[in-house]
Design a protein around this motif. Structure first.
Motif, PDB file in Angstrom:
ATOM      1  N   ALA A 120      32.915  51.828  -2.673  1.00 40.20           N
ATOM      2  CA  ALA A 120      33.248  50.448  -2.305  1.00 40.20           C
ATOM      3  C   ALA A 120      32.686  50.062  -0.939  1.00 40.20           C
ATOM      4  N   GLU A 121      32.330  51.069  -0.128  1.00 41.32           N
ATOM      5  CA  GLU A 121      31.784  50.808   1.209  1.00 41.32           C
ATOM      6  C   GLU A 121      30.290  50.492   1.171  1.00 41.32           C
ATOM      7  N   GLY A 122      29.669  50.580  -0.001  1.00 39.54           N
ATOM      8  CA  GLY A 122      28.250  50.247  -0.131  1.00 39.54           C
ATOM      9  C   GLY A 122      27.309  51.416   0.029  1.00 39.54           C
ATOM     10  N   VAL A 123      27.823  52.631   0.006  1.00 41.52           N
ATOM     11  CA  VAL A 123      26.956  53.807   0.129  1.00 41.52           C
ATOM     12  C   VAL A 123      26.231  54.057  -1.180  1.00 41.52           C
ATOM     13  N   THR A 124      24.958  54.421  -1.062  1.00 38.51           N
ATOM     14  CA  THR A 124      24.140  54.771  -2.215  1.00 38.51           C
ATOM     15  C   THR A 124      23.689  56.213  -2.052  1.00 38.51           C
TER      16      THR A 124
END
Length: 109
Positions: free
Chosen positions: A72-76
């Motif tokens: 949810a924090e946008g880490v890929t």
């Protein structure tokens, strides 16, 4: 033994990669190895890379669990397995990731 390179990207890639590195190191089994984080910066993106040597599916589970709690924090997280297979963790289930690790490990023996 299998090998992989983990690419962590997103707004806090270096911090996230350090967290993932710590999780992998803490959960490393016999024969597992985790290289230091290398940060690559361009004008558009920051990618942190972690080299990995693994035996079994423990590393896959650690990666999946870590990513799943932070997605949810946008880490890929993208994994380049030693046989050339590229896996975007957001496009597979934890079980599928474990299978990919098992397959590459059996081919690299």
């Amino acid at each position: 033994m299998g090998t992989a390179a983990l690419e962590v990207s997103g707004p806090d890639a270096a911090r996230w990669a350090a967290e993932l590195h710590a999780a992998l190191a803490a959960n490393a089994g016999p024969g597992d190895g985790v290289s230091p984080v290398e940060v690559q910066r361009s004008a558009d993106v920051v990618i942190a890379v972690i080299g990995l040597v693994f035996a079994g599916v423990g590393a896959a589970k650690t990666i999946w669990d870590w990513w799943h709690s932070r997605r949810a924090e946008g880490v890929t997280v993208t994994i380049l397995l030693g046989d050339g297979t590229r896996v975007d963790v957001s496009n597979v289930s934890g079980g599928e990731l474990e299978i990919a690790f098992q397959q590459v490990e059996s081919r690299q023996r």
